[in-house]
Write a protein that holds these residues in place. Structure first.
Motif, PDB file in Angstrom:
ATOM      1  N   VAL A  68     -13.976  -5.410 -17.848  1.00 50.02           N
ATOM      2  CA  VAL A  68     -13.092  -6.760 -17.783  1.00 50.02           C
ATOM      3  C   VAL A  68     -13.745  -7.876 -18.615  1.00 50.02           C
ATOM      4  O   VAL A  68     -14.593  -8.812 -18.379  1.00 50.02           O
ATOM      5  N   GLN A  69     -13.428  -7.881 -19.443  1.00 48.34           N
ATOM      6  CA  GLN A  69     -13.347  -9.387 -20.628  1.00 48.34           C
ATOM      7  C   GLN A  69     -12.697 -10.346 -20.539  1.00 48.34           C
ATOM      8  O   GLN A  69     -11.600 -10.278 -19.937  1.00 48.34           O
ATOM      9  N   GLU A  70     -13.736 -11.582 -21.252  1.00 48.18           N
ATOM     10  CA  GLU A  70     -12.600 -13.089 -20.668  1.00 48.18           C
ATOM     11  C   GLU A  70     -10.984 -12.554 -22.071  1.00 48.18           C
ATOM     12  O   GLU A  70     -11.250 -11.919 -22.947  1.00 48.18           O
ATOM     13  N   GLY A  71      -9.796 -13.283 -21.064  1.00 46.52           N
ATOM     14  CA  GLY A  71      -8.911 -12.881 -21.966  1.00 46.52           C
ATOM     15  C   GLY A  71      -7.890 -11.913 -21.597  1.00 46.52           C
ATOM     16  O   GLY A  71      -6.977 -11.902 -22.033  1.00 46.52           O
ATOM     17  N   MET A  72      -8.508 -10.627 -20.949  1.00 45.29           N
ATOM     18  CA  MET A  72      -7.248  -9.411 -20.383  1.00 45.29           C
ATOM     19  C   MET A  72      -7.183 -10.357 -19.345  1.00 45.29           C
ATOM     20  O   MET A  72      -7.036 -10.792 -18.872  1.00 45.29           O
ATOM     21  N   LEU A  73      -5.822 -10.092 -20.028  1.00 46.55           N
ATOM     22  CA  LEU A  73      -4.286 -10.146 -19.628  1.00 46.55           C
ATOM     23  C   LEU A  73      -4.979  -9.219 -17.678  1.00 46.55           C
ATOM     24  O   LEU A  73      -4.362  -8.371 -17.352  1.00 46.55           O
ATOM     25  N   THR A  74      -4.358  -9.589 -16.642  1.00 48.63           N
ATOM     26  CA  THR A  74      -4.044  -9.872 -14.916  1.00 48.63           C
ATOM     27  C   THR A  74      -2.716  -8.911 -14.517  1.00 48.63           C
ATOM     28  O   THR A  74      -2.664  -8.221 -13.284  1.00 48.63           O
ATOM     29  N   ARG A  75      -1.721  -9.614 -15.229  1.00 45.21           N
ATOM     30  CA  ARG A  75      -0.448  -9.633 -14.175  1.00 45.21           C
ATOM     31  C   ARG A  75       0.673  -9.653 -15.301  1.00 45.21           C
ATOM     32  O   ARG A  75       0.946 -10.224 -15.911  1.00 45.21           O
ATOM     33  N   ILE A  76       1.598  -9.190 -14.642  1.00 43.19           N
ATOM     34  CA  ILE A  76       2.525  -8.359 -15.891  1.00 43.19           C
ATOM     35  C   ILE A  76       3.418  -9.402 -16.491  1.00 43.19           C
ATOM     36  O   ILE A  76       4.198  -9.997 -17.535  1.00 43.19           O
ATOM     37  N   GLU A  92      -3.982   0.032 -23.687  1.00 44.03           N
ATOM     38  CA  GLU A  92      -5.080  -0.629 -24.443  1.00 44.03           C
ATOM     39  C   GLU A  92      -4.970  -1.941 -23.799  1.00 44.03           C
ATOM     40  O   GLU A  92      -4.054  -3.136 -23.882  1.00 44.03           O
ATOM     41  N   PRO A  93      -6.270  -2.974 -23.163  1.00 43.60           N
ATOM     42  CA  PRO A  93      -6.000  -3.997 -21.909  1.00 43.60           C
ATOM     43  C   PRO A  93      -5.256  -5.157 -23.413  1.00 43.60           C
ATOM     44  O   PRO A  93      -5.401  -5.058 -24.130  1.00 43.60           O
ATOM     45  N   LEU A  94      -4.572  -5.874 -21.863  1.00 45.12           N
ATOM     46  CA  LEU A  94      -3.837  -6.813 -23.007  1.00 45.12           C
ATOM     47  C   LEU A  94      -4.984  -7.798 -23.120  1.00 45.12           C
ATOM     48  O   LEU A  94      -5.081  -8.793 -22.645  1.00 45.12           O
ATOM     49  N   LEU A  95      -4.708  -8.221 -24.535  1.00 44.23           N
ATOM     50  CA  LEU A  95      -5.499  -9.719 -24.919  1.00 44.23           C
ATOM     51  C   LEU A  95      -4.803 -11.219 -24.889  1.00 44.23           C
ATOM     52  O   LEU A  95      -4.134 -10.628 -25.858  1.00 44.23           O
ATOM     53  N   ALA A  96      -5.313 -11.710 -24.896  1.00 44.88           N
ATOM     54  CA  ALA A  96      -4.522 -13.475 -24.672  1.00 44.88           C
ATOM     55  C   ALA A  96      -4.198 -13.474 -26.091  1.00 44.88           C
ATOM     56  O   ALA A  96      -3.376 -13.819 -26.629  1.00 44.88           O
TER      57      ALA A  96
END
Length: 238
Positions: A68-76, A92-96
């Motif tokens: 898990v990278q910094e800036g990845m969103l964890t809640r829809i 693709e993990p959603l980045l802020a």
């Protein structure tokens, strides 16, 4: 007979005990694995830049904590309503940094059009970039009417010097370069200035309809401020 029954009962008890121990072990392993995993938000399919994200477009996947990278969103919920400023790949993990709260970019199928001055009859003085506005047609030949059923997004509001209307004490450019989008939006909301031109995000159909109605000079548009989703959120939270 009694010995056979006792043996059967003993075997059944041993089997049940073994199953219970195994179940507890499996649950503990599963709990440990879940504790080591983190759910992150991902698009269900490819999403073009400019799209406003909706909950139905998003899902979650589990990643190992180490991935898990910094800036990845964890809640829809925290991603819903944001605009994609870059293309988003499926799963693709959603980045802020790839989404923003204040939608200024045209959505897919839209383009940013500067409305010619001679097409405009009046503009609400309080509108700013990111606002949603209603577009009305005032005509000499027919009754006035709303041109589009839906509100459209203001991409930019400019002065006669072709500069964005914003607070002189807090430049939106300075806020943008520092990454403070909240302050950038606030600088535009608090600004005072005479509106000379307005850029709207329109579909091709919307622009052609506006152009056809106004190009002979018999009709002009009235651009009126409408409550945005941001304003509605602020009112609900008040």
């Amino acid at each position: 007979m009694n010995r056979k029954r006792q043996l059967t009962i003993s075997l059944a008890a041993a089997l049940l005990s073994g199953m219970l121990v195994y179940s507890i072990y499996w649950l503990q392993i599963r709990q440990i694995r879940e504790e080591e995993m983190v759910k992150v938000v991902v698009p269900k399919q490819f999403i073009p830049a400019g799209t406003i994200l909706e909950e139905g477009m998003l899902s979650t996947i589990s990643l190992a904590k180490a991935s898990v990278q910094e800036g990845m969103l964890t809640r829809i919920g925290e991603a819903s309503g944001l605009q994609a400023v870059a293309p988003l790949g499926a799963e693709e993990p959603l980045l802020a940094w790839k989404v923003e709260r204040f939608p200024l970019l045209p959505r897919p199928g839209e383009a940013t059009f500067q409305i010619p001055r001679n097409y405009v009859k009046s503009v609400s003085n309080g509108i700013r970039a990111g606002d949603r506005v209603g577009v009305y047609l005032s005509s000499d030949k027919e009754p006035s009417r709303r041109l589009y059923a839906e509100a459209v997004v203001v991409a930019a509001v400019k002065t006669a010097a072709n500069t964005e209307i914003e607070s002189p004490e807090n430049s939106s450019l300075e806020s943008l370069t520092s990454g403070d989008k909240e302050k950038m939006y606030a600088s535009r909301r608090d600004a005072n200035g005479t509106i000379d031109s307005v850029n709207l995000n329109l579909t091709e159909r919307q622009w052609l309809e506006l152009d056809a109605a106004c190009k002979d000079g018999s009709s002009k548009v009235v651009i009126a401020y409408e409550a945005s989703a941001i304003d509605m959120e602020e009112e609900e939270g008040a």
